[in-house]
Write a protein that holds these residues in place. Structure first.
Motif, PDB file in Angstrom:
ATOM      1  N   LEU A  14     -16.772   1.299  10.506  1.00  0.00           N
ATOM      2  CA  LEU A  14     -16.055   0.199   9.558  1.00  0.00           C
ATOM      3  C   LEU A  14     -17.262  -0.322   8.423  1.00  0.00           C
ATOM      4  N   ARG A  15     -18.026  -1.131   8.929  1.00  0.00           N
ATOM      5  CA  ARG A  15     -19.793  -1.825   7.932  1.00  0.00           C
ATOM      6  C   ARG A  15     -19.128  -0.304   6.822  1.00  0.00           C
ATOM      7  N   ALA A  16     -19.159   0.974   7.580  1.00  0.00           N
ATOM      8  CA  ALA A  16     -19.873   2.084   6.187  1.00  0.00           C
ATOM      9  C   ALA A  16     -18.569   1.670   4.858  1.00  0.00           C
ATOM     10  N   ARG A  17     -17.876   1.727   5.860  1.00  0.00           N
ATOM     11  CA  ARG A  17     -16.624   1.424   4.632  1.00  0.00           C
ATOM     12  C   ARG A  17     -15.991   0.533   4.002  1.00  0.00           C
ATOM     13  N   ILE A  18     -15.990  -0.349   4.863  1.00  0.00           N
ATOM     14  CA  ILE A  18     -16.288  -1.933   4.103  1.00  0.00           C
ATOM     15  C   ILE A  18     -17.274  -1.459   2.865  1.00  0.00           C
ATOM     16  N   ILE A  19     -18.693  -1.369   2.764  1.00  0.00           N
ATOM     17  CA  ILE A  19     -19.600  -1.190   2.041  1.00  0.00           C
ATOM     18  C   ILE A  19     -19.286  -0.189   0.786  1.00  0.00           C
ATOM     19  N   SER A  20     -18.348   0.749   2.093  1.00  0.00           N
ATOM     20  CA  SER A  20     -18.100   1.788   0.327  1.00  0.00           C
ATOM     21  C   SER A  20     -16.697   1.366  -0.386  1.00  0.00           C
ATOM     22  N   ILE A  21     -16.156   0.291   0.068  1.00  0.00           N
ATOM     23  CA  ILE A  21     -15.022  -0.142  -0.442  1.00  0.00           C
ATOM     24  C   ILE A  21     -15.825  -1.232  -1.769  1.00  0.00           C
ATOM     25  N   GLY A  22     -16.871  -2.059  -1.227  1.00  0.00           N
ATOM     26  CA  GLY A  22     -17.220  -2.688  -1.535  1.00  0.00           C
ATOM     27  C   GLY A  22     -17.998  -2.153  -2.558  1.00  0.00           C
ATOM     28  N   LEU A  23     -18.756  -1.125  -2.835  1.00  0.00           N
ATOM     29  CA  LEU A  23     -19.102  -0.297  -4.076  1.00  0.00           C
ATOM     30  C   LEU A  23     -18.162  -0.289  -5.089  1.00  0.00           C
ATOM     31  N   TRP A  24     -17.234   0.391  -4.703  1.00  0.00           N
ATOM     32  CA  TRP A  24     -16.213   1.283  -5.618  1.00  0.00           C
ATOM     33  C   TRP A  24     -15.547  -0.665  -5.973  1.00  0.00           C
ATOM     34  N   VAL A  25     -15.125  -1.597  -5.214  1.00  0.00           N
ATOM     35  CA  VAL A  25     -14.629  -3.070  -6.066  1.00  0.00           C
ATOM     36  C   VAL A  25     -15.504  -3.191  -7.445  1.00  0.00           C
ATOM     37  N   GLU A  26     -16.638  -3.118  -6.808  1.00  0.00           N
ATOM     38  CA  GLU A  26     -18.108  -3.437  -8.168  1.00  0.00           C
ATOM     39  C   GLU A  26     -17.925  -2.177  -9.396  1.00  0.00           C
ATOM     40  N   ARG A  27     -17.586  -1.073  -9.292  1.00  0.00           N
ATOM     41  CA  ARG A  27     -17.009  -0.079 -10.312  1.00  0.00           C
ATOM     42  C   ARG A  27     -15.982  -0.278 -10.572  1.00  0.00           C
ATOM     43  N   HIS A  28     -14.894  -0.588 -10.258  1.00  0.00           N
ATOM     44  CA  HIS A  28     -13.544  -0.351 -11.036  1.00  0.00           C
ATOM     45  C   HIS A  28     -13.679  -1.657 -11.531  1.00  0.00           C
ATOM     46  N   THR A  29     -14.297  -2.726 -11.014  1.00  0.00           N
ATOM     47  CA  THR A  29     -13.739  -4.237 -11.658  1.00  0.00           C
ATOM     48  C   THR A  29     -14.305  -4.286 -13.304  1.00  0.00           C
ATOM     49  N   SER A  30     -15.673  -3.470 -13.354  1.00  0.00           N
ATOM     50  CA  SER A  30     -16.000  -3.590 -14.807  1.00  0.00           C
ATOM     51  C   SER A  30     -15.820  -2.963 -15.540  1.00  0.00           C
ATOM     52  N   ASP A  31     -14.653  -1.568 -14.729  1.00  0.00           N
ATOM     53  CA  ASP A  31     -13.505  -0.737 -15.986  1.00  0.00           C
ATOM     54  C   ASP A  31     -12.819  -2.221 -15.969  1.00  0.00           C
ATOM     55  N   VAL A  32     -12.266  -2.424 -15.139  1.00  0.00           N
ATOM     56  CA  VAL A  32     -10.936  -2.964 -15.054  1.00  0.00           C
ATOM     57  C   VAL A  32     -10.699  -4.340 -16.768  1.00  0.00           C
ATOM     58  N   ILE A  33     -12.392  -4.481 -16.184  1.00  0.00           N
ATOM     59  CA  ILE A  33     -13.554  -6.292 -17.626  1.00  0.00           C
ATOM     60  C   ILE A  33     -13.229  -4.904 -19.030  1.00  0.00           C
ATOM     61  N   ARG A  34     -13.538  -3.579 -18.599  1.00  0.00           N
ATOM     62  CA  ARG A  34     -13.902  -3.587 -20.384  1.00  0.00           C
ATOM     63  C   ARG A  34     -11.989  -2.633 -20.552  1.00  0.00           C
ATOM     64  N   SER A  35     -11.307  -3.057 -19.534  1.00  0.00           N
ATOM     65  CA  SER A  35      -9.658  -2.271 -21.006  1.00  0.00           C
ATOM     66  C   SER A  35     -10.030  -0.575 -20.218  1.00  0.00           C
ATOM     67  N   ARG A  36     -10.765   0.019 -19.000  1.00  0.00           N
ATOM     68  CA  ARG A  36     -10.489   1.609 -18.958  1.00  0.00           C
ATOM     69  C   ARG A  36      -9.705   1.275 -17.855  1.00  0.00           C
ATOM     70  N   GLU A  37      -9.803   0.364 -16.917  1.00  0.00           N
ATOM     71  CA  GLU A  37      -8.613   1.007 -15.415  1.00  0.00           C
ATOM     72  C   GLU A  37      -7.942  -0.359 -15.671  1.00  0.00           C
ATOM     73  N   SER A  38      -6.432  -0.696 -14.510  1.00  0.00           N
ATOM     74  CA  SER A  38      -6.070  -1.701 -14.005  1.00  0.00           C
ATOM     75  C   SER A  38      -6.519  -2.203 -13.081  1.00  0.00           C
TER      76      SER A  38
END
Length: 120
Positions: A73-97
């Protein structure tokens, strides 16, 4: 009982999972409100920053050697956290929703809600 005394009693009685549930619900509501207001890119920063900070905190706590959650579970939460970091950057750049971040948070909220029901 005064309002302040009531709030203190609530805070004392709150469980960690309940606090996580409330935090994720508030953050997700902020992101939904920003999306529904038509905000895009950098205009989403306040809501996105709060979400990013929450996931960063969850990841940091899960990486701590004394964390008592199951390792998987810890590994999955860390993985989601890393994804959130990357995806957030893409949202800010208007590349993702922002929608995918909302979907992930809603899934976490559902899980926390189920845990709270089971514990009660």
């Amino acid at each position: 009982m005064s309002v302040n005394a009531y709030r203190r009693a609530q805070e004392i009685a709150a469980t960690p999972r309940g606090n996580e549930y409330r935090l994720m619900s508030q953050i997700t509501a902020e992101m939904i409100a920003a999306r529904d207001a038509g905000m895009k890119g950098a205009a989403l920063m306040p809501a996105l920053h709060r979400n990013r900070r929450a996931w960063s905190t969850f990841s940091t706590l899960c990486a701590a050697p004394d964390n008592q959650l199951p390792e998987d579970l810890r590994a999955r939460i860390i993985s989601i956290g890393l994804w959130v970091e990357r995806h957030t950057s893409d949202v800010i750049r208007s590349r993702e929703s922002i929608d995918d971040l909302i979907v992930v948070n809603r899934a976490i909220i559902e899980g926390l809600s189920a845990e709270n029901r089971d514990a009660a």
